[in-house]
Design an enzyme around this catalytic site. Structure first.
Site, PDB file in Angstrom:
ATOM      1  N   LYS A  48       0.768  -1.108   0.117  1.00 45.54           N
ATOM      2  CA  LYS A  48      -0.079   0.061  -0.092  1.00 45.54           C
ATOM      3  C   LYS A  48       1.134   1.261   0.043  1.00 45.54           C
ATOM      4  O   LYS A  48       0.535   2.376  -0.591  1.00 45.54           O
ATOM      5  CB  LYS A  48      -0.990  -0.012   1.126  1.00 45.54           C
ATOM      6  CG  LYS A  48      -1.895  -1.303   1.129  1.00 45.54           C
ATOM      7  CD  LYS A  48      -2.748  -1.338   2.503  1.00 45.54           C
ATOM      8  CE  LYS A  48      -3.608  -2.593   2.246  1.00 45.54           C
ATOM      9  NZ  LYS A  48      -4.469  -3.152   3.418  1.00 45.54           N
ATOM     10  N   GLN A  92      -5.616  -1.744   9.417  1.00 43.06           N
ATOM     11  CA  GLN A  92      -5.131  -2.865   8.840  1.00 43.06           C
ATOM     12  C   GLN A  92      -5.519  -4.165   9.505  1.00 43.06           C
ATOM     13  O   GLN A  92      -5.250  -3.968  10.851  1.00 43.06           O
ATOM     14  CB  GLN A  92      -3.356  -2.871   8.961  1.00 43.06           C
ATOM     15  CG  GLN A  92      -2.860  -4.006   8.077  1.00 43.06           C
ATOM     16  CD  GLN A  92      -3.158  -4.320   6.359  1.00 43.06           C
ATOM     17  OE1 GLN A  92      -3.125  -3.305   6.006  1.00 43.06           O
ATOM     18  NE2 GLN A  92      -3.639  -5.387   6.326  1.00 43.06           N
ATOM     19  N   ASP A 115     -11.366   1.747   3.027  1.00 41.55           N
ATOM     20  CA  ASP A 115     -11.594   0.245   2.905  1.00 41.55           C
ATOM     21  C   ASP A 115     -13.034  -0.044   2.659  1.00 41.55           C
ATOM     22  O   ASP A 115     -13.494  -1.077   2.196  1.00 41.55           O
ATOM     23  CB  ASP A 115     -11.158  -0.606   4.147  1.00 41.55           C
ATOM     24  CG  ASP A 115      -9.846  -1.062   4.136  1.00 41.55           C
ATOM     25  OD1 ASP A 115      -9.602  -1.286   2.702  1.00 41.55           O
ATOM     26  OD2 ASP A 115      -9.075  -1.236   4.927  1.00 41.55           O
TER      27      ASP A 115
END
Ligand SMILES: NC(=O)c1ccc[n+]([C@@H]2O[C@H](COP(=O)([O-])OP(=O)(O)OC[C@H]3O[C@@H](n4cnc5c(N)ncnc54)[C@H](OP(=O)(O)O)[C@@H]3O)[C@@H](O)[C@H]2O)c1
Length: 292
Positions: A48, A92, A115
């Site tokens: 990322k 995460q 997300d």
């Protein structure tokens, strides 16, 4: 059989974003919050960060110790959510076992949730309202669209019902119009006679987390197979001591298909591209470049 090349489409998407951000004085800022040292997460976070550098998105990796408690994590997420200089905020997953991911997610501002996992954004997905879509399912649809693989009216079977892949993908495929309009079956570990379902699929998506979960007998001749799985298997001949494989027995299944995604280089690459795309969208909305 043709390979559906996620790497090529990822590179094209990242190049488009880089072109849009070239010369911009206040580019998007993405903060990735990681707790502890899960080895797979470390790889994903690195990928990322690399995509941020490629596109010109400013990034920050906030790495918290594994022992952080729920209140400390919530305080970090609250502060980043309130910071106007942060446009995208990603927690995460997975978190260490003592932490509650659902509770933590509620401390991510839904407008910064790149997300698409905040309950507000999952609700928007359910209702067919605009909002950030979870990256892996969005990546699957983008790859199929790019490759000219029609979804409308076709039998799509998704194996896996997780909140990050199977469920949101099923909802996207079901959406009326646009990239949806599929007839969708979702299978899971309690499904009776899995192969009877998968053999009906025009498009079969595997999101199981088990190497070899999809074998040749489970696939209809000429089907499109999308392998979401990313699994590490021991490989003493590799420098790292392991290699990555999907959920599909690729060697046996690929010859039966009309198209299939490789692992790596398929859906995983697309997930990163969709994250950058969601970050760009969040920045556009927050900086008034499009209506919120
Ligand atoms: N490409 C990417 O960017 C990306 C992103 C995310 C995840 N992944 C990979 O995708 C895979 C799935 O991830 P996930 O987070 O969705 O995993 P997960 O949360 O563990 O969900 C796995 C799903 O598979 C189902 N399942 C397990 N064994 C099964 C069986 N024998 N038959 C039918 N269904 C079965 C489970 O059913 P139950 O619900 O009944 O337990 C569950 O719904 C993993 O390999 C992961 O690493 C890749």
């Amino acid at each position: 059989m043709r390979l559906l090349d996620g790497n090529a489409l990822r590179d094209a998407i990242l190049a488009d974003i880089a072109a849009e951000l070239a010369g911009v004085t206040d580019p998007p800022r993405l903060v990735v919050v990681q707790v502890g040292a899960d080895p797979a997460s470390a790889v994903y976070v690195r990928n990322k960060m690399r995509a941020c550098r490629t596109t010109g998105v400013r990034s920050e990796h906030r790495h918290l110790p594994a022992a952080v408690d729920q209140a400390e994590l919530a305080a970090v997420l609250d502060a980043l959510s309130a910071d106007p200089a942060v446009h995208g905020l990603l927690l995460q997953l997975p978190l260490p076992a003592h932490l509650d991911a659902d509770d933590a997610m509620r401390h991510v501002d839904p407008e910064k949730d790149v997300d698409g996992f905040h309950p507000v954004n999952l609700g928007r997905l359910m209702a067919g309202l605009p909002g950030p879509r979870p990256c892996t399912p969005a990546g699957v649809l983008a790859l199929l669209a790019k490759e000219g693989i029609a979804i409308r009216g076709r039998e799509v079977v998704v194996v896996g019902r997780s909140l990050i892949v199977g469920k949101p993908l099923a909802l996207l495929l079901l959406e009326k119009g646009g990239r949806g309009d599929a007839t969708v079956t979702v299978c899971h570990s309690r499904t009776t006679d899995l192969a009877a379902h998968t053999r009906r699929a025009d498009i079969l998506v595997a999101a199981v987390g088990r190497p070899g979960a999809i074998t040749a007998e489970m696939v209809k001749e000429g089907a499109v197979v999308v392998d979401v799985g990313i699994n590490r298997i021991a490989d003493p001949s590799s420098k790292r001591g392991y290699r990555l494989v999907g959920d599909v027995d690729f060697a046996a299944v690929a010859p039966r298909t009309s198209a299939i995604t490789p692992v790596p280089g398929g859906v995983g690459a697309m997930t990163v591209a969709m994250l950058m795309s969601n970050t760009l969208d969040a920045w556009r909305r927050q900086s008034g470049r499009v209506e919120a």
